[in-house]
Scaffold this motif. Structure first.
Motif, short mmCIF file in Angstrom:
data_model
loop_
_atom_site.label_atom_id
_atom_site.label_comp_id
_atom_site.label_asym_id
_atom_site.label_seq_id
_atom_site.Cartn_x
_atom_site.Cartn_y
_atom_site.Cartn_z
N VAL A 52 38.46 -0.33 35.77
CA VAL A 52 39.93 0.16 35.70
C VAL A 52 41.10 -0.94 35.35
O VAL A 52 40.91 -2.42 35.82
CB VAL A 52 39.94 -0.03 37.47
N THR A 53 41.49 -0.81 34.73
CA THR A 53 43.17 -1.36 34.33
C THR A 53 44.85 -0.77 34.93
O THR A 53 44.30 0.46 35.17
CB THR A 53 43.00 -1.45 32.28
N SER A 54 45.09 -2.55 35.48
CA SER A 54 45.98 -1.57 36.62
C SER A 54 47.36 -2.53 35.39
O SER A 54 47.66 -4.07 35.54
CB SER A 54 45.68 -2.10 37.65
N THR A 71 50.38 1.76 38.55
CA THR A 71 49.53 2.34 37.39
C THR A 71 48.18 1.62 37.11
O THR A 71 47.98 1.36 36.91
CB THR A 71 50.39 2.98 35.92
N SER A 72 47.14 2.81 36.80
CA SER A 72 45.58 2.56 37.03
C SER A 72 45.39 3.41 36.36
O SER A 72 45.15 4.52 36.01
CB SER A 72 45.32 2.41 38.31
N GLN A 73 44.30 3.01 35.00
CA GLN A 73 43.27 3.83 34.35
C GLN A 73 42.35 3.05 34.03
O GLN A 73 41.65 2.48 34.10
CB GLN A 73 44.17 3.84 32.33
N GLY A 74 41.12 4.78 35.09
CA GLY A 74 40.03 3.86 34.70
C GLY A 74 38.84 4.50 33.89
O GLY A 74 39.22 5.56 33.09
N GLY A 80 41.70 10.17 34.26
CA GLY A 80 41.99 8.69 33.56
C GLY A 80 43.02 7.85 34.20
O GLY A 80 42.74 6.80 34.71
N GLN A 81 44.27 8.55 34.26
CA GLN A 81 45.01 7.55 34.62
C GLN A 81 45.75 8.25 36.46
O GLN A 81 46.27 9.35 36.50
CB GLN A 81 46.66 7.83 33.51
N SER A 82 46.06 6.83 37.48
CA SER A 82 46.79 7.31 37.63
C SER A 82 48.37 6.68 38.41
O SER A 82 48.39 5.48 37.86
CB SER A 82 45.69 8.07 39.71
N GLY A 83 48.46 6.80 38.97
CA GLY A 83 50.17 6.18 39.58
C GLY A 83 50.31 6.44 41.52
O GLY A 83 50.26 7.16 42.09
#
Length: 127
Positions: A52-54, A71-74, A80-83
């Motif tokens: 997970v990249t934040s 913002t995160s992308q897993g 995929g992306q959440s905020g």
């Protein structure tokens, strides 16, 4: 959702020191940059076996009022992306019925309460 959190210096320090570890996360990167009243944190962690990249941007002062955008992308996650965006404001000292680490959710039945320090202790290995 609104919440109230009782914080002191030791609670703040404990939360910073246990953020990834308390959640069972293994972080290979944690880059923190500060410029004026803006702090940016970029991290790469493994959560439930997935990378997970934040990216977190905090503007303001932790002593009075600040905003935080996350913002995160897993890898392999649905969507995929959440905020998340939050706004925090100092309201004054903790109430008489609060202790450092208490988080109160007034919108939930009976004003649900938990304590972040208790959660950290429960997940920490015995000394």
């Amino acid at each position: 959702m609104k919440m109230q959190q009782c914080m002191d210096a030791s609670t703040d320090q404990a939360m910073q020191g246990h953020g990834g570890a308390a959640a069972g996360n293994d972080c290979s990167k944690r880059d923190v940059q500060k410029s004026g009243s803006t702090m940016t944190v970029d991290s790469v962690c493994t959560v439930a076996g997935k990378a997970v990249t934040s990216h977190i941007v905090v503007n303001g002062s932790f002593d009075s009022e600040y905003t935080m955008n996350i913002t995160s992308q897993g890898a392999g996650g649905p969507g995929g992306q959440s905020g998340v965006a939050l706004k925090a404001k100092w309201l004054g000292p903790c109430a008489a019925d609060q202790r450092p680490g208490d988080i109160i959710y007034p919108a939930l039945p009976n004003g649900a309460r938990l304590n972040i320090l208790d959660m950290i202790k429960a997940k920490s290995p015995p000394l």
